[in-house]
Enzyme design. Structure first.
Site, PDB file in Angstrom:
ATOM      1  N   ASP A 218      33.540  45.662  41.554  1.00 27.29           N
ATOM      2  CA  ASP A 218      33.889  44.778  42.661  1.00 27.29           C
ATOM      3  C   ASP A 218      35.103  43.951  42.223  1.00 27.29           C
ATOM      4  O   ASP A 218      34.995  43.061  41.373  1.00 27.29           O
ATOM      5  CB  ASP A 218      32.678  43.871  42.978  1.00 27.29           C
ATOM      6  N   LYS A 244      42.078  37.725  50.223  1.00 30.94           N
ATOM      7  CA  LYS A 244      42.007  36.886  49.010  1.00 30.94           C
ATOM      8  C   LYS A 244      43.272  37.022  48.174  1.00 30.94           C
ATOM      9  O   LYS A 244      43.367  36.488  47.075  1.00 30.94           O
ATOM     10  CB  LYS A 244      40.795  37.278  48.166  1.00 30.94           C
TER      11      LYS A 244
END
Ligand code: C6P
Length: 428
Positions: A218, A244
């Site tokens: 991840d 992000k």
């Protein structure tokens, strides 16, 4: 994991974060950073949740709708050809950014969460049975936890967790008894969104593969903040979200090793993911489109292109360097403030710029609201990692997280706000 500090001076000489890296100039590229919150300048320290967007990204979104808007992969007119080319160029650029993987191996999704759900549903349902093991860590975000809990409920497979030690670092001492021969997948975050910990993914990947397991990383918190090479970490799957890392919301990625993606069934069915359809038959498109049913977030992908250009122009090594300095300064400043407890590793090399803390008995939500009244944006809560926050003996933490436009002066503002909060809530 905890280190309580009392006392210490608040005022300090302002030092620049990184020589040669100019956050003041960077700041000028982010229109939102001129915003006021009440009468205060915005100090944005919630970058682990989402980052702000530079003018080039905002312009790309605007210009896409003004001059190029058309569906991709379908039309033969100029607009459709232009939008398809720009959409596929964003994929190509992203594939290069994560270490030069093939474009076919990079599926465009909505976000990291959807990417993990594709793996759990499509790869997981086909490959995981009762008696198999799914290995995660104790520091996973719900996005890398709940899809596996659901799969384990459905299949009867067991879940096992690599524990964290008192510093918030993975404890690999008994790893051989956790990653066992019946382990089918090892799935972990490269960087914790709560503790900031950077995990040794290369090492864990080797152990996973030696046990015959598939390896998912991840990258939601790592891809934005450090150089990433999915080939070097030998990941079978790697997931991350554009929002992000300066990009628009609603766009994310799933890298998957070609042979594994080819062996998987589609996740969603419909337009664009097919090769041929008859009334009683359908078969699937080639990669990556087999996993991209329906009209994708075209503007989002095209808007992510300039975000990658921006990050590439700064250099991911320089970004990591800048954040290491900011994080070291933040830990130093916060450690001087009475009542502050910081969670996660203190060693800057083994952590990123998400800094979780508590402030005596002040509830993190009250703290966040108090800081907001001074223009300072932080996150408070369980950060979508409830089991981890519980393991820390808490229900919530406050979290400051940094990015390219943050400066030591932002951290000075945070420190001053925290010292003020201590007095405001009746502690001093
Ligand atoms: N963490 C945070 O404030 P999405 O929502 O799909 O873009 O990202 C999910 C996700 C997956 N893994 C990690 C390690 C993450 O930190 C996140 C998102 C944000 O910490 C929002 S909860």
């Amino acid at each position: 994991m905890k280190s309580e500090n009392t006392g210490g001076t608040i005022l300090r000489e302002k030092r620049e974060a990184t020589a040669g890296f100019d956050p003041e100039a960077i700041m000028a590229d982010f229109p939102i950073l001129t915003r006021k919150i009440g009468s205060n300048k915005l100090v944005y320290l919630d970058n682990a949740a989402t980052t702000q967007k530079p003018t080039s990204v905002i312009e790309a979104l605007n210009s896409y709708y003004r001059v190029m808007n058309a569906n991709v992969h379908r039309g033969l007119h100029t607009l459709a050809e232009e939008s398809t080319a720009a959409f596929e160029e964003a994929r190509r650029k992203t594939a290069l950014f994560i270490g030069g993987v093939k474009s076919e191996e990079l599926i465009i999704t909505r976000n990291a969460t959807e990417s993990i759900n594709i793996v759990a549903a499509s790869w997981g349902r086909k490959n995981i049975r009762r008696g198999d093991r799914i290995v995660l860590t104790e520091m996973e975000h719900h996005a890398n936890l709940v899809p596996w809990i659901a799969l384990s409920k459905e299949t009867g497979a067991e879940l096992a967790y690599i524990p964290i030690d008192s510093q918030g670092v993975l404890d690999l001492e008994n790893i051989d008894s956790i990653i066992t021969d019946n382990t089918k997948i090892v799935s972990l975050t490269q960087m914790s969104n709560v503790l900031g910990t950077i995990n040794p993914v290369e090492e864990i990947g080797r152990i996973a593969h030696a046990a015959g397991a598939v390896f998912l990383v991840d990258g939601a918190q790592s891809a934005p903040h450090m150089p990433v090479n999915v080939k070097a970490m030998d990941a079978d799957f790697y997931v991350f979200s554009a929002h992000k890392m300066l990009g628009p919301t609603g766009i994310g990625f799933l890298y998957g090793r070609e042979n594994i993606l080819n062996s998987m069934e589609p996740f969603l069915y419909g337009g664009e993911m097919i090769r041929e359809v008859r009334y009683d038959y359908a078969d699937w498109n080639i990669l990556p489109w087999k996993f991209e049913a329906g009209t994708p977030n075209i503007a989002g992908a095209i808007g992510f292109s300039p975000a990658l250009d921006y990050l590439n122009s700064l250099g991911m090594e320089s970004i990591r360097d800048h954040e290491k300095k900011l994080t070291a300064y933040a830990i130093e400043r916060l450690s001087e403030i009475k009542g502050i407890m910081i969670y996660g590793p203190k060693d800057i090399e083994s952590r990123g710029g998400a800094v979780s803390f508590t402030h005596g008995e002040i509830h993190p939500h009250d703290l966040a609201t108090f800081l907001d009244s001074r223009g300072i944006a932080i996150r408070a809560g369980h950060h979508c990692a409830q089991p981890l926050v519980k393991k820390l003996g808490l229900n919530a933490t406050a979290r400051a997280s940094f990015y390219i436009y943050n400066t030591n002066s932002d951290i000075d503002d945070l420190a001053a706000g925290l010292a003020e909060a201590w007095r405001y809530f009746g502690h001093g």
